[in-house]
Design an enzyme around this catalytic site. Structure first.
Site, PDB file in Angstrom:
ATOM      1  N   LYS A  30       0.858  -1.185   0.000  1.00  0.00           N
ATOM      2  CA  LYS A  30       0.000   0.000   0.000  1.00  0.00           C
ATOM      3  C   LYS A  30       0.894   1.235   0.000  1.00  0.00           C
ATOM      4  CE  LYS A  30      -2.130   1.842   3.799  1.00  0.00           C
ATOM      5  NZ  LYS A  30      -2.100   3.317   3.781  1.00  0.00           N
ATOM      6  N   ASP A  60      -3.630   4.467  -1.359  1.00  0.00           N
ATOM      7  CA  ASP A  60      -4.456   4.970  -0.248  1.00  0.00           C
ATOM      8  C   ASP A  60      -4.360   6.495  -0.194  1.00  0.00           C
ATOM      9  OD1 ASP A  60      -5.980   5.089   2.026  1.00  0.00           O
ATOM     10  OD2 ASP A  60      -4.371   4.464   3.373  1.00  0.00           O
ATOM     11  N   LYS A  62      -7.138   8.563   0.062  1.00  0.00           N
ATOM     12  CA  LYS A  62      -8.257   9.110   0.855  1.00  0.00           C
ATOM     13  C   LYS A  62      -8.757  10.416   0.250  1.00  0.00           C
ATOM     14  CE  LYS A  62      -6.921   6.991   5.275  1.00  0.00           C
ATOM     15  NZ  LYS A  62      -5.568   6.473   5.018  1.00  0.00           N
ATOM     16  N   ASP A  65     -13.160  15.718  -1.893  1.00  0.00           N
ATOM     17  CA  ASP A  65     -13.312  17.047  -2.489  1.00  0.00           C
ATOM     18  C   ASP A  65     -14.647  17.042  -3.223  1.00  0.00           C
ATOM     19  OD1 ASP A  65     -12.745  19.600  -3.745  1.00  0.00           O
ATOM     20  OD2 ASP A  65     -10.622  19.186  -3.480  1.00  0.00           O
ATOM     21  N   THR A 116      -8.992   5.262  12.187  1.00  0.00           N
ATOM     22  CA  THR A 116      -8.717   4.459  13.385  1.00  0.00           C
ATOM     23  C   THR A 116      -7.888   5.217  14.421  1.00  0.00           C
ATOM     24  OG1 THR A 116      -6.867   3.512  12.184  1.00  0.00           O
ATOM     25  CG2 THR A 116      -8.862   2.198  12.282  1.00  0.00           C
ATOM     26  N   ARG A 207       3.917   0.064  10.344  1.00  0.00           N
ATOM     27  CA  ARG A 207       5.131   0.112  11.159  1.00  0.00           C
ATOM     28  C   ARG A 207       5.577  -1.210  11.771  1.00  0.00           C
ATOM     29  NH1 ARG A 207       2.743   5.417  13.839  1.00  0.00           N
ATOM     30  NH2 ARG A 207       0.913   4.250  13.189  1.00  0.00           N
TER      31      ARG A 207
HETATM   32  O1  C5P Z   1       1.877   1.844  10.720  1.00  0.00           O
HETATM   33  P1  C5P Z   1       0.448   1.429  10.796  1.00  0.00           P
HETATM   34  O2  C5P Z   1       0.247  -0.080  10.845  1.00  0.00           O
HETATM   35  O3  C5P Z   1      -0.331   2.140  11.883  1.00  0.00           O
HETATM   36  O4  C5P Z   1      -0.152   1.905   9.396  1.00  0.00           O
HETATM   37  C1  C5P Z   1      -1.525   1.880   9.114  1.00  0.00           C
HETATM   38  C2  C5P Z   1      -1.746   2.386   7.724  1.00  0.00           C
HETATM   39  O5  C5P Z   1      -3.148   2.355   7.464  1.00  0.00           O
HETATM   40  C3  C5P Z   1      -1.290   3.830   7.477  1.00  0.00           C
HETATM   41  O6  C5P Z   1      -0.779   3.885   6.154  1.00  0.00           O
HETATM   42  C4  C5P Z   1      -2.562   4.655   7.591  1.00  0.00           C
HETATM   43  O7  C5P Z   1      -2.554   5.773   6.745  1.00  0.00           O
HETATM   44  C5  C5P Z   1      -3.615   3.638   7.122  1.00  0.00           C
HETATM   45  N1  C5P Z   1      -4.971   3.845   7.594  1.00  0.00           N
HETATM   46  C6  C5P Z   1      -5.327   3.927   8.933  1.00  0.00           C
HETATM   47  N2  C5P Z   1      -6.640   4.111   9.281  1.00  0.00           N
HETATM   48  C7  C5P Z   1      -7.582   4.203   8.344  1.00  0.00           C
HETATM   49  C8  C5P Z   1      -7.225   4.107   7.001  1.00  0.00           C
HETATM   50  C9  C5P Z   1      -5.902   3.919   6.651  1.00  0.00           C
HETATM   51  O8  C5P Z   1      -4.496   3.819   9.806  1.00  0.00           O
HETATM   52  N3  C5P Z   1      -8.866   4.333   8.695  1.00  0.00           N
END
Ligand code: C5P
Length: 224
Positions: A30, A60, A62, A65, A116, A207
């Site tokens: 992603k 991704d 998002k 607009d 989230t 991460r």
């Molecule tokens: O590092 P981590 O596991 O927290 O990454 C989560 C990924 O999911 C990030 O790229 C973040 O932008 C994405 N994301 C999120 N919550 C959402 C949609 C996407 O954390 N509702």
């Protein structure tokens, strides 16, 4: 089987290419706002080439607009790289989602309901504090009715959305942490096994893979 997208959140093209190449055959990838803003569609194509033709790509961005602008952005985003998934914010409304679906062609539009990273305090502060679950369900139904192929949702909402939405709606779930891992800014988390059991189609894990001493081993350990 539940798939995994590794969130490659970096502005560094060489690092993204290296990681994508090493994860080939292990997990899908992603690319999000950070990478796209820094490196654009040309950078996405380079990472896609490094990841290999069989790796799925989730863009991704998002988008949020007016419908005409989102349609143009969706068209530009999918041109050339043809990702499997592209995200828009469900709160942009039905017309905006429909415009994205039409412009994206074969790329499936996923709608983001409630980020989230927002807990009850933050949701209240932005005026959405009444009932987070009701907000998620309302936005998810609206997005599906407008043609979205799937929903990005928090682990805590998987069961609700599985029950309430048509069976073919794809549920993509970030906020995943292996047992005992650092949560960072994610407030509503589940382990990969829990989210899989709850009914997620794809997990998004950033991460815990990208910051691991051995990202490939970390990714493999989450495929369980
Ligand atoms: O590092 P981590 O596991 O927290 O990454 C989560 C990924 O999911 C990030 O790229 C973040 O932008 C994405 N994301 C999120 N919550 C959402 C949609 C996407 O954390 N509702």
């Amino acid at each position: 089987m539940t798939g995994i997208f590794c969130a490659i959140d970096t502005p560094d093209l060489a690092a993204a290419e290296k990681l994508a190449a090493s994860l080939q055959g292990v997990v899908d990838i992603k690319l999000g706002l950070e990478f796209f803003t820094a490196r654009g569609a040309a950078g996405v194509k380079k990472v896609q080439a490094a990841a290999g033709a069989r790796t799925k790509l989730f863009l991704d961005l998002k988008l949020h607009d007016i419908p005409n602008t989102v349609a143009g952005a969706a068209r530009a985003a999918v041109a050339g790289c043809r990702p499997d998934f592209l995200t828009v914010h469900a709160s942009g409304g039905r017309e905006m989602i429909r415009a994205a679906v039409e412009a994206a062609g074969d790329t499936k539009i996923l709608a983001v309901t409630v980020l989230t990273s927002l807990d009850a305090n933050e949701l209240a502060a932005i005026g959405q504090g009444d009932d987070a679950q009701a907000q998620v369900l309302r936005l998810a139904r609206l997005a599906v009715a407008a043609g979205a192929g799937g929903i990005v949702c928090s682990p805590r909402e998987i069961a609700l959305l599985r029950k309430e939405l048509p069976k073919d709606v794809i549920l993509v779930v970030p906020g995943i942490r292996p047992a005992g891992a650092v949560k960072g800014d994610q407030k509503r988390v589940m382990t990969p096994a829990e989210a899989t059991a709850a009914g997620a189609d794809y997990l998004v894990i950033g991460r815990p893979i990208t910051q691991a001493a051995d990202p490939v081993a970390a990714a493999r350990s989450m495929c369980g």
